[in-house]
Enzyme design. Sequence first.
Site, short mmCIF file in Angstrom:
data_model
loop_
_atom_site.label_atom_id
_atom_site.label_comp_id
_atom_site.label_asym_id
_atom_site.label_seq_id
_atom_site.Cartn_x
_atom_site.Cartn_y
_atom_site.Cartn_z
N ASN A 151 -10.97 -2.23 -5.26
CA ASN A 151 -10.19 -1.35 -6.16
C ASN A 151 -10.88 -1.15 -7.52
O ASN A 151 -10.57 -0.21 -8.24
CB ASN A 151 -8.77 -1.88 -6.38
CG ASN A 151 -7.88 -1.79 -5.15
OD1 ASN A 151 -6.97 -2.59 -4.96
ND2 ASN A 151 -8.12 -0.79 -4.30
N ASP A 200 0.83 -1.21 0.00
CA ASP A 200 0.00 0.00 0.00
C ASP A 200 0.87 1.26 0.00
O ASP A 200 1.97 1.27 0.53
CB ASP A 200 -0.91 -0.02 1.24
CG ASP A 200 -2.07 0.96 1.10
OD1 ASP A 200 -2.34 1.42 -0.03
OD2 ASP A 200 -2.71 1.26 2.13
C1 IPE Z 1 -5.50 -2.70 -0.20
O1 IPE Z 1 -5.10 -1.38 -0.37
C2 IPE Z 1 -5.50 -3.41 -1.50
C3 IPE Z 1 -4.19 -3.60 -2.14
C4 IPE Z 1 -3.04 -3.31 -1.61
C5 IPE Z 1 -4.24 -4.18 -3.44
P1 IPE Z 1 -6.19 -0.21 -0.52
O2 IPE Z 1 -5.43 1.05 -0.58
O3 IPE Z 1 -7.10 -0.52 -1.64
O4 IPE Z 1 -7.00 -0.38 0.83
P2 IPE Z 1 -7.73 0.72 1.74
O5 IPE Z 1 -8.61 1.51 0.83
O6 IPE Z 1 -6.67 1.53 2.37
O7 IPE Z 1 -8.48 -0.10 2.73
C1 IPE Z 2 -1.55 0.24 -3.38
O1 IPE Z 2 -1.34 1.61 -3.40
C2 IPE Z 2 -1.80 -0.32 -4.76
C3 IPE Z 2 -3.21 -0.69 -5.00
C4 IPE Z 2 -4.16 -0.67 -4.12
C5 IPE Z 2 -3.53 -1.10 -6.35
P1 IPE Z 2 -2.56 2.64 -3.38
O2 IPE Z 2 -2.91 2.96 -4.78
O3 IPE Z 2 -3.64 2.17 -2.53
O4 IPE Z 2 -1.84 3.89 -2.71
P2 IPE Z 2 -2.48 4.92 -1.68
O5 IPE Z 2 -3.00 4.12 -0.53
O6 IPE Z 2 -3.57 5.65 -2.39
O7 IPE Z 2 -1.35 5.79 -1.28
MG MG Z 3 -4.07 2.42 -0.56
#
Ligand code: IPE
Ligand code: IPE
Ligand code: MG
Length: 248
Positions: free
Chosen positions: A60, A12
Amino acid sequence: MSYPQHLAIIMDGNGRWAEQRRLPRIAGHRRGVETVQEIVKECRSLGIPHLTLYAFSSENWGRPHDEVGALMELLGLFLKRELQTMLANDIRLKVIGEVGRLPGKVREILEQTVSRTAANSGMVLTLALSYGARNELLRAVRDVAEEVRAGRVEPEAIDESCFAGHLDTAELPDPDFLIRTSGEMRISNFLLWQLAYAELYFTEALWPDFSSRELHRALEEFGRRQRRFGLTGAQVQKPARRQGEKNH
Ligand code: IPE
Ligand code: IPE
Ligand code: MG
């Protein structure tokens, strides 16, 4: 030091990494792929047998259309590029999640990569794609219900191992260690059944900044944890090492 048998990672912070630099979010995802490559290599060379990466969740799909499209494209590129590395390093690719929701082109590359690496046994790399644990659990419940309806299984015969056999992770041991980057302290619908007794580790590092060094820091912490599984410390204590004996 004893390493985990199954390391699971919630990768993340790609978006925030990019936003901090006034770059488009996809630039963070691109850097995130580089971290994936480094961490896969490091886990393989440490001899960790199972690595599972949360790459795209069911939730997502709700992100802006452009970001989802760019992520899918990046996934295809990553798989094409990584095939040689996986073959050279004896890594087998596995996928969990609702793969049917992924674009046809990505599904095709995934299927090819999974089948071309199927005979590898050095490490299992599992990608969680279009994955949500509640969805996985519901699909498993439906499967079991079908078995009961068909008269193949008696309800009394449904135990933990029978049920786990219907999950996407049927062939995998439960993760013993979970790392989440970016400072968020939640599970975000990841492996709810399988993480029941995993050790959890949270780091402030955003995924593109995560590195082998950070991984080693986490692994050292894992090595210091006492896994009691409900027993007392004395019950699970390892017998004292004799002098001169190695630390693993
Ligand atoms: C969790 O991250 C999913 C992945 C790392 C693929 P998100 O960024 O989608 O999760 P939330 O929104 O912080 O719960
Ligand atoms: C994790 O990074 C990757 C996916 C969930 C696909 P994020 O895209 O969630 O990054 P933040 O949480 O917005 O910084
Ligand atoms: Mg994220």
